[in-house]
Design a protein around this motif. Sequence first.
Motif, mmCIF file in Angstrom:
data_model
loop_
_atom_site.group_PDB
_atom_site.id
_atom_site.type_symbol
_atom_site.label_atom_id
_atom_site.label_comp_id
_atom_site.label_asym_id
_atom_site.label_seq_id
_atom_site.Cartn_x
_atom_site.Cartn_y
_atom_site.Cartn_z
ATOM 1 N N LYS A 124 7.939 -5.529 -4.812
ATOM 2 C CA LYS A 124 8.246 -4.675 -3.668
ATOM 3 C C LYS A 124 9.700 -4.932 -3.285
ATOM 4 O O LYS A 124 10.091 -6.076 -3.046
ATOM 5 C CB LYS A 124 7.315 -4.965 -2.493
ATOM 6 N N GLN A 125 10.479 -3.854 -3.227
ATOM 7 C CA GLN A 125 11.914 -4.000 -2.999
ATOM 8 C C GLN A 125 12.209 -4.730 -1.691
ATOM 9 O O GLN A 125 13.075 -5.602 -1.633
ATOM 10 C CB GLN A 125 12.583 -2.623 -3.010
ATOM 11 N N GLY A 139 21.437 -7.200 -9.708
ATOM 12 C CA GLY A 139 21.426 -6.674 -8.350
ATOM 13 C C GLY A 139 20.112 -6.882 -7.637
ATOM 14 O O GLY A 139 19.688 -6.052 -6.842
ATOM 15 N N ASN A 140 19.433 -8.033 -7.925
ATOM 16 C CA ASN A 140 18.132 -8.315 -7.313
ATOM 17 C C ASN A 140 17.143 -7.198 -7.611
ATOM 18 O O ASN A 140 16.413 -6.725 -6.735
ATOM 19 C CB ASN A 140 18.255 -8.527 -5.799
ATOM 20 N N GLY A 141 17.147 -6.754 -8.886
ATOM 21 C CA GLY A 141 16.331 -5.616 -9.295
ATOM 22 C C GLY A 141 14.922 -5.970 -9.712
ATOM 23 O O GLY A 141 14.390 -7.042 -9.388
ATOM 24 N N ALA A 142 14.319 -5.060 -10.467
ATOM 25 C CA ALA A 142 12.924 -5.183 -10.883
ATOM 26 C C ALA A 142 12.778 -6.187 -12.019
ATOM 27 O O ALA A 142 13.747 -6.620 -12.640
ATOM 28 C CB ALA A 142 12.385 -3.819 -11.307
ATOM 29 N N PHE A 143 11.526 -6.549 -12.307
ATOM 30 C CA PHE A 143 11.215 -7.545 -13.328
ATOM 31 C C PHE A 143 10.631 -6.871 -14.569
ATOM 32 O O PHE A 143 9.970 -5.830 -14.475
ATOM 33 C CB PHE A 143 10.220 -8.576 -12.787
ATOM 34 N N THR A 144 10.845 -7.487 -15.722
ATOM 35 C CA THR A 144 10.235 -7.037 -16.971
ATOM 36 C C THR A 144 9.418 -8.172 -17.558
ATOM 37 O O THR A 144 9.936 -9.284 -17.738
ATOM 38 C CB THR A 144 11.300 -6.592 -17.986
ATOM 39 N N ASP A 150 9.921 2.516 -13.046
ATOM 40 C CA ASP A 150 10.712 3.119 -11.975
ATOM 41 C C ASP A 150 10.724 2.078 -10.883
ATOM 42 O O ASP A 150 9.824 1.994 -10.070
ATOM 43 C CB ASP A 150 10.033 4.419 -11.529
ATOM 44 N N SER A 151 11.750 1.217 -10.885
ATOM 45 C CA SER A 151 11.698 0.022 -10.048
ATOM 46 C C SER A 151 11.598 0.326 -8.580
ATOM 47 O O SER A 151 11.077 -0.443 -7.815
ATOM 48 C CB SER A 151 12.914 -0.871 -10.312
ATOM 49 N N GLY A 152 12.110 1.474 -8.155
ATOM 50 C CA GLY A 152 11.832 1.967 -6.823
ATOM 51 C C GLY A 152 12.313 1.106 -5.685
ATOM 52 O O GLY A 152 12.922 0.088 -5.826
ATOM 53 N N SER A 153 12.025 1.586 -4.508
ATOM 54 C CA SER A 153 12.293 0.856 -3.289
ATOM 55 C C SER A 153 11.380 1.399 -2.227
ATOM 56 O O SER A 153 10.688 2.372 -2.427
ATOM 57 C CB SER A 153 13.747 0.985 -2.860
ATOM 58 N N ASP A 154 11.365 0.730 -1.103
ATOM 59 C CA ASP A 154 10.455 1.182 -0.054
ATOM 60 C C ASP A 154 10.723 2.623 0.343
ATOM 61 O O ASP A 154 9.813 3.371 0.662
ATOM 62 C CB ASP A 154 10.582 0.274 1.174
ATOM 63 N N SER A 155 11.951 2.990 0.359
ATOM 64 C CA SER A 155 12.262 4.350 0.745
ATOM 65 C C SER A 155 12.474 5.248 -0.434
ATOM 66 O O SER A 155 12.548 6.450 -0.291
ATOM 67 C CB SER A 155 13.530 4.380 1.605
ATOM 68 N N GLY A 156 12.553 4.663 -1.614
ATOM 69 C CA GLY A 156 12.853 5.444 -2.788
ATOM 70 C C GLY A 156 14.292 5.813 -2.913
ATOM 71 O O GLY A 156 14.658 6.623 -3.728
ATOM 72 N N SER A 157 15.117 5.233 -2.128
ATOM 73 C CA SER A 157 16.505 5.628 -2.179
ATOM 74 C C SER A 157 17.350 4.749 -3.044
ATOM 75 O O SER A 157 18.511 5.014 -3.215
ATOM 76 C CB SER A 157 17.095 5.654 -0.773
ATOM 77 N N GLY A 158 16.790 3.745 -3.604
ATOM 78 C CA GLY A 158 17.564 2.829 -4.418
ATOM 79 C C GLY A 158 16.732 1.667 -4.795
ATOM 80 O O GLY A 158 15.968 1.160 -4.020
ATOM 81 N N GLY A 216 17.935 -1.281 -6.303
ATOM 82 C CA GLY A 216 18.607 -2.563 -6.426
ATOM 83 C C GLY A 216 18.766 -3.002 -7.848
ATOM 84 O O GLY A 216 19.249 -4.080 -8.134
ATOM 85 N N SER A 217 18.321 -2.180 -8.786
ATOM 86 C CA SER A 217 18.421 -2.505 -10.195
ATOM 87 C C SER A 217 19.460 -1.645 -10.848
ATOM 88 O O SER A 217 19.700 -0.516 -10.476
ATOM 89 C CB SER A 217 17.052 -2.271 -10.866
ATOM 90 N N ASP A 218 20.076 -2.185 -11.876
ATOM 91 C CA ASP A 218 21.049 -1.390 -12.589
ATOM 92 C C ASP A 218 20.414 -0.551 -13.664
ATOM 93 O O ASP A 218 21.056 0.208 -14.361
ATOM 94 C CB ASP A 218 22.146 -2.274 -13.195
#
Length: 509
Positions: free
Chosen positions: A267-268, A294-299, A435-443, A445-447
Amino acid sequence: MAAHRHRPLALAAAVAVALGAGAFAVTSASAAEAPLKDYELTWGIKQSYRSYVTGMAAGTFTPSGGATQADGNGAFTFSDGSGTYDSGTHAVRLGFAGSLKIASKLHGFELTLSDVRFDSGAAKITADVTSGGTTQDDVPLAEVTVTRTMTDMETRLTKEAATVLGSAGYEGAAGDPLSVTQKPAATQTPTATPTATATDSASPEPTSSTSTSASASPTSSASSSSSASPSASASASESASPSASASGTGAPARGEIADGTLGWGVKQSFRTYVVDGAAQGKITASGGATQAAGNGAFTFTDATGTYDTGADTLSASFKGAVNFKGHEANGSYGLDLTLSDLGAELDGGSGELTADVDSLGETSDDVVLADLSTGTAGLTAKDDVITLDGVTAKLTKAGAEAFGGFYAEGAELDPVGLSVALSDDAELPDGDGSDSGSDSGSGSGSDGSGSSSGTTGGAGTTGSTTGGVSGALASTGSQMPAGALGAAAAVTVAAGVGVVVAMRRRQNA
């Protein structure tokens, strides 16, 4: 400290001396306020709050007067932003049109937010709040970590916001990312240099050039992906249509999974809370798992398990672990959570996401963290690979307990993406498939590269980051919002030479 504070003015004076009296007149004009217009503000307040309003409270969001909401209960965009850029204090102050009504008959509340304002100098978002027939003006809703690009800025809800939203638990909580961008003029053609000249214009306007270099041509659209259409970008992760690839495969209809990856950001807002929020902690991926920059999603990698495309079922487990640490005191952590041995079970378009959970030394195996929904019942393969993107993940009761009640049952987590190979020679797609997503879907944090950023902690990551300011500005903490740089260039550029001034960034406690 005083010498550092006056350095931009000293630099302007030096350039003025070098260019003569005419340049001095232009540089002096830069101390005035430059008008700004045609800006948009996109902010989702907080994803879990939106889920509560439309879910448990059975309520509604009704934007009007120029405000809109992104699809999928997404972020809100307020338009027609106008205001000023003060080159003396380097502050951007903007007010926006539109209002947002939030109402629930079931839980008995109705409130309206209007006259939304952003002030980079005060580093706050404010709004007029109307409730019960009474209006409070300029209520501070969130503190903002202002960045040079003014996109995907971190927010933290205030005590006043907690009162407005009806829950004391929101005070100090991470809000959704905030973006303030200028709408590109329909008649302008992006160029490599600003259109500003050395004239003594009383009303300089920001340009819409796509250049982002810190030279004589900084412009207002340093983040072209978000300035082009904030509403669309805000809804991308939530409105994405998850689907499996549709062509045939040479592999049998059922059998063993040869390999695969699972991409998931958990969760972002939780990642932000751990690294940059109150926890002031770190995130570590290990055992084959990686984290995007950028503190992005995990694989998570090396999938094993079984599939049956005839029955539309899939059972896969993935290697790797991710650890969240925070709230350190005397060498001990109040938050120490590890997720490992992730598994995905799908049957006819729905399923479960499981993991082994270790919290403060206590381990629980195969905890069902989230209910999954793919949006399509079928499982098909292309070139011996089954790929699913944008799989919706909603927190279960057991998952809520695993997070210590930080989020409520039913909260929407980051979407899940997975790719599994059905044969040894099948090639998995690049990236994590998520789709690493975010709470708002606006970004996110992942490249989007799927590459590991190593361990994140403190105020950022130890690896590379993808946004904001780099180089000398990052090391000094001084930034000028790029959205106002067009106006600054219009009053500081003379004879082809520009003065780049920097805004002293608000320091977090």
